[in-house]
Write a protein that holds these residues in place. Structure first.
Motif, PDB file in Angstrom:
ATOM      1  N   ASP A  14       0.823  -1.213   0.000  1.00 56.43           N
ATOM      2  CA  ASP A  14       0.000   0.000   0.000  1.00 56.43           C
ATOM      3  C   ASP A  14       0.856   1.262   0.000  1.00 56.43           C
ATOM      4  O   ASP A  14       0.533   2.238  -0.684  1.00 56.43           O
ATOM      5  N   ASP A  15       1.945   1.264   0.766  1.00 53.63           N
ATOM      6  CA  ASP A  15       2.845   2.423   0.771  1.00 53.63           C
ATOM      7  C   ASP A  15       3.501   2.609  -0.595  1.00 53.63           C
ATOM      8  O   ASP A  15       3.633   3.729  -1.088  1.00 53.63           O
ATOM      9  N   PHE A  16       3.906   1.510  -1.203  1.00 47.69           N
ATOM     10  CA  PHE A  16       4.505   1.582  -2.531  1.00 47.69           C
ATOM     11  C   PHE A  16       3.509   2.164  -3.530  1.00 47.69           C
ATOM     12  O   PHE A  16       3.848   3.061  -4.309  1.00 47.69           O
ATOM     13  N   LEU A  17       2.275   1.671  -3.503  1.00 50.21           N
ATOM     14  CA  LEU A  17       1.257   2.175  -4.425  1.00 50.21           C
ATOM     15  C   LEU A  17       0.997   3.666  -4.202  1.00 50.21           C
ATOM     16  O   LEU A  17       0.826   4.419  -5.165  1.00 50.21           O
ATOM     17  N   ALA A  18       0.963   4.095  -2.962  1.00 46.56           N
ATOM     18  CA  ALA A  18       0.737   5.517  -2.665  1.00 46.56           C
ATOM     19  C   ALA A  18       1.862   6.373  -3.232  1.00 46.56           C
ATOM     20  O   ALA A  18       1.618   7.425  -3.841  1.00 46.56           O
ATOM     21  N   ARG A  19       3.091   5.929  -3.045  1.00 54.20           N
ATOM     22  CA  ARG A  19       4.232   6.684  -3.576  1.00 54.20           C
ATOM     23  C   ARG A  19       4.237   6.682  -5.098  1.00 54.20           C
ATOM     24  O   ARG A  19       4.502   7.688  -5.737  1.00 54.20           O
ATOM     25  N   LEU A  20       3.946   5.515  -5.669  1.00 53.20           N
ATOM     26  CA  LEU A  20       3.916   5.403  -7.127  1.00 53.20           C
ATOM     27  C   LEU A  20       2.791   6.264  -7.699  1.00 53.20           C
ATOM     28  O   LEU A  20       2.975   6.946  -8.712  1.00 53.20           O
ATOM     29  N   ARG A  21       1.625   6.261  -7.063  1.00 51.81           N
ATOM     30  CA  ARG A  21       0.493   7.078  -7.501  1.00 51.81           C
ATOM     31  C   ARG A  21       0.892   8.558  -7.541  1.00 51.81           C
ATOM     32  O   ARG A  21       0.634   9.256  -8.522  1.00 51.81           O
ATOM     33  N   SER A  22       1.527   9.019  -6.487  1.00 51.79           N
ATOM     34  CA  SER A  22       1.970  10.417  -6.415  1.00 51.79           C
ATOM     35  C   SER A  22       2.985  10.729  -7.512  1.00 51.79           C
ATOM     36  O   SER A  22       2.915  11.770  -8.174  1.00 51.79           O
ATOM     37  N   ARG A  39       9.347  -6.602  -8.341  1.00 54.00           N
ATOM     38  CA  ARG A  39       9.841  -7.956  -8.107  1.00 54.00           C
ATOM     39  C   ARG A  39       9.214  -8.605  -6.881  1.00 54.00           C
ATOM     40  O   ARG A  39       9.766  -9.532  -6.324  1.00 54.00           O
ATOM     41  N   ASN A  40       8.066  -8.091  -6.482  1.00 55.44           N
ATOM     42  CA  ASN A  40       7.300  -8.686  -5.386  1.00 55.44           C
ATOM     43  C   ASN A  40       6.060  -9.311  -6.002  1.00 55.44           C
ATOM     44  O   ASN A  40       5.118  -8.597  -6.356  1.00 55.44           O
ATOM     45  N   LYS A  41       6.035 -10.617  -6.120  1.00 52.87           N
ATOM     46  CA  LYS A  41       4.900 -11.242  -6.790  1.00 52.87           C
ATOM     47  C   LYS A  41       3.596 -11.012  -6.041  1.00 52.87           C
ATOM     48  O   LYS A  41       2.537 -10.950  -6.644  1.00 52.87           O
ATOM     49  N   ALA A  42       3.655 -10.824  -4.736  1.00 54.34           N
ATOM     50  CA  ALA A  42       2.441 -10.553  -3.966  1.00 54.34           C
ATOM     51  C   ALA A  42       1.861  -9.179  -4.299  1.00 54.34           C
ATOM     52  O   ALA A  42       0.688  -8.923  -4.038  1.00 54.34           O
ATOM     53  N   TRP A  43       2.667  -8.299  -4.850  1.00 60.10           N
ATOM     54  CA  TRP A  43       2.202  -6.960  -5.205  1.00 60.10           C
ATOM     55  C   TRP A  43       1.564  -6.912  -6.591  1.00 60.10           C
ATOM     56  O   TRP A  43       0.967  -5.914  -6.962  1.00 60.10           O
ATOM     57  N   LEU A  44       1.718  -7.970  -7.363  1.00 62.48           N
ATOM     58  CA  LEU A  44       1.105  -8.019  -8.691  1.00 62.48           C
ATOM     59  C   LEU A  44      -0.371  -8.342  -8.530  1.00 62.48           C
ATOM     60  O   LEU A  44      -0.757  -9.500  -8.388  1.00 62.48           O
ATOM     61  N   ASP A  45      -1.188  -7.304  -8.543  1.00 63.90           N
ATOM     62  CA  ASP A  45      -2.618  -7.516  -8.349  1.00 63.90           C
ATOM     63  C   ASP A  45      -3.416  -6.490  -9.142  1.00 63.90           C
ATOM     64  O   ASP A  45      -2.850  -5.654  -9.858  1.00 63.90           O
ATOM     65  N   ALA A  49      -2.308  -3.052 -11.283  1.00 66.49           N
ATOM     66  CA  ALA A  49      -2.600  -2.956 -12.714  1.00 66.49           C
ATOM     67  C   ALA A  49      -3.521  -1.780 -13.013  1.00 66.49           C
ATOM     68  O   ALA A  49      -3.324  -1.067 -14.003  1.00 66.49           O
ATOM     69  N   ASP A  50      -4.508  -1.538 -12.163  1.00 66.91           N
ATOM     70  CA  ASP A  50      -5.428  -0.424 -12.380  1.00 66.91           C
ATOM     71  C   ASP A  50      -4.686   0.920 -12.319  1.00 66.91           C
ATOM     72  O   ASP A  50      -4.975   1.825 -13.097  1.00 66.91           O
ATOM     73  N   ARG A  69       4.197 -16.218 -14.461  1.00 67.06           N
ATOM     74  CA  ARG A  69       4.123 -15.939 -15.897  1.00 67.06           C
ATOM     75  C   ARG A  69       2.791 -15.259 -16.185  1.00 67.06           C
ATOM     76  O   ARG A  69       1.857 -15.364 -15.396  1.00 67.06           O
ATOM     77  N   PRO A  70       2.685 -14.573 -17.304  1.00 64.51           N
ATOM     78  CA  PRO A  70       1.429 -13.876 -17.610  1.00 64.51           C
ATOM     79  C   PRO A  70       0.191 -14.762 -17.514  1.00 64.51           C
ATOM     80  O   PRO A  70      -0.835 -14.323 -16.998  1.00 64.51           O
ATOM     81  N   ASP A  71       0.288 -16.004 -17.970  1.00 70.07           N
ATOM     82  CA  ASP A  71      -0.891 -16.881 -17.915  1.00 70.07           C
ATOM     83  C   ASP A  71      -1.232 -17.321 -16.491  1.00 70.07           C
ATOM     84  O   ASP A  71      -2.271 -17.924 -16.264  1.00 70.07           O
ATOM     85  N   GLN A  72      -0.391 -17.014 -15.526  1.00 71.01           N
ATOM     86  CA  GLN A  72      -0.662 -17.347 -14.128  1.00 71.01           C
ATOM     87  C   GLN A  72      -1.233 -16.166 -13.342  1.00 71.01           C
ATOM     88  O   GLN A  72      -1.650 -16.326 -12.204  1.00 71.01           O
ATOM     89  N   LEU A  73      -1.230 -14.987 -13.933  1.00 74.72           N
ATOM     90  CA  LEU A  73      -1.738 -13.804 -13.252  1.00 74.72           C
ATOM     91  C   LEU A  73      -3.260 -13.847 -13.195  1.00 74.72           C
ATOM     92  O   LEU A  73      -3.908 -14.255 -14.155  1.00 74.72           O
ATOM     93  N   LYS A  74      -3.808 -13.398 -12.101  1.00 72.93           N
ATOM     94  CA  LYS A  74      -5.253 -13.469 -11.870  1.00 72.93           C
ATOM     95  C   LYS A  74      -5.948 -12.143 -12.200  1.00 72.93           C
ATOM     96  O   LYS A  74      -7.017 -11.861 -11.691  1.00 72.93           O
ATOM     97  N   PHE A  75      -5.320 -11.317 -13.019  1.00 75.76           N
ATOM     98  CA  PHE A  75      -5.883 -10.033 -13.410  1.00 75.76           C
ATOM     99  C   PHE A  75      -5.438  -9.733 -14.840  1.00 75.76           C
ATOM    100  O   PHE A  75      -4.559 -10.398 -15.376  1.00 75.76           O
ATOM    101  N   ASP A  76      -6.070  -8.731 -15.433  1.00 77.85           N
ATOM    102  CA  ASP A  76      -5.713  -8.321 -16.793  1.00 77.85           C
ATOM    103  C   ASP A  76      -4.412  -7.531 -16.733  1.00 77.85           C
ATOM    104  O   ASP A  76      -4.376  -6.412 -16.222  1.00 77.85           O
ATOM    105  N   TYR A  77      -3.339  -8.098 -17.237  1.00 73.85           N
ATOM    106  CA  TYR A  77      -2.019  -7.480 -17.155  1.00 73.85           C
ATOM    107  C   TYR A  77      -1.741  -6.507 -18.300  1.00 73.85           C
ATOM    108  O   TYR A  77      -0.710  -5.847 -18.317  1.00 73.85           O
ATOM    109  N   VAL A  78      -2.649  -6.381 -19.239  1.00 73.65           N
ATOM    110  CA  VAL A  78      -2.490  -5.406 -20.314  1.00 73.65           C
ATOM    111  C   VAL A  78      -2.947  -4.055 -19.764  1.00 73.65           C
ATOM    112  O   VAL A  78      -4.123  -3.858 -19.483  1.00 73.65           O
ATOM    113  N   THR A  79      -2.009  -3.136 -19.608  1.00 76.92           N
ATOM    114  CA  THR A  79      -2.320  -1.860 -18.963  1.00 76.92           C
ATOM    115  C   THR A  79      -2.220  -0.662 -19.899  1.00 76.92           C
ATOM    116  O   THR A  79      -2.610   0.435 -19.524  1.00 76.92           O
TER     117      THR A  79
END
Length: 115
Positions: A14-22, A39-45, A49-50, A69-79
């Motif tokens: 969440d802190d990373f996303l806030a900084r990246l958003r800014s 490089r944090n697979k838990a952050w790929l969500d 992506a949104d 891998r892309p086929d293992q992601l549970k969200f639309d990775y095309v951004t």
């Protein structure tokens, strides 16, 4: 842009996303095309992506053994309307075969054809 693996006590998702958003908000007027690798697979969500999609930033699809891998992601990775793909593979295994990076060592055609 390539970010290292952050340990959770040092920086939460969440802190990373806030900084990246800014940061991305400050770049809204630029014409530079961006791609971001984390490089944090838990952050790929979906939230990550949104955020990239909102700012038309490409998600770097990377071939690291610990990352999905892309086929293992549970969200639309095309951004956005372009892709950035890093076919890294097993670098140590490749370096056992060659020290000269002047030719294809591992044919990745099958992986490129996968969805």
């Amino acid at each position: 842009m390539q970010f290292p693996y952050f340990n959770e006590p040092d920086l939460s998702a969440d802190d990373f996303l806030a900084r990246l958003r800014s940061f991305l908000k400050r770049l809204e007027s630029t014409t530079v095309r961006l791609a971001i690798e984390i490089r944090n697979k838990a952050w790929l969500d979906q939230k990550f992506a949104d955020l990239l999609r909102l700012h038309q930033v490409a998600l770097v699809l990377q071939d690291q053994e610990w990352m999905p891998r892309p086929d293992q992601l549970k969200f639309d990775y095309v951004t956005t309307d372009f892709a950035y793909i890093r076919l890294l593979g097993d670098r140590k295994g490749i370096e056992r075969q060659t020290k000269v990076w002047d030719r294809v060592i591992v044919d990745r055609s099958a992986e490129l054809q996968s969805r």
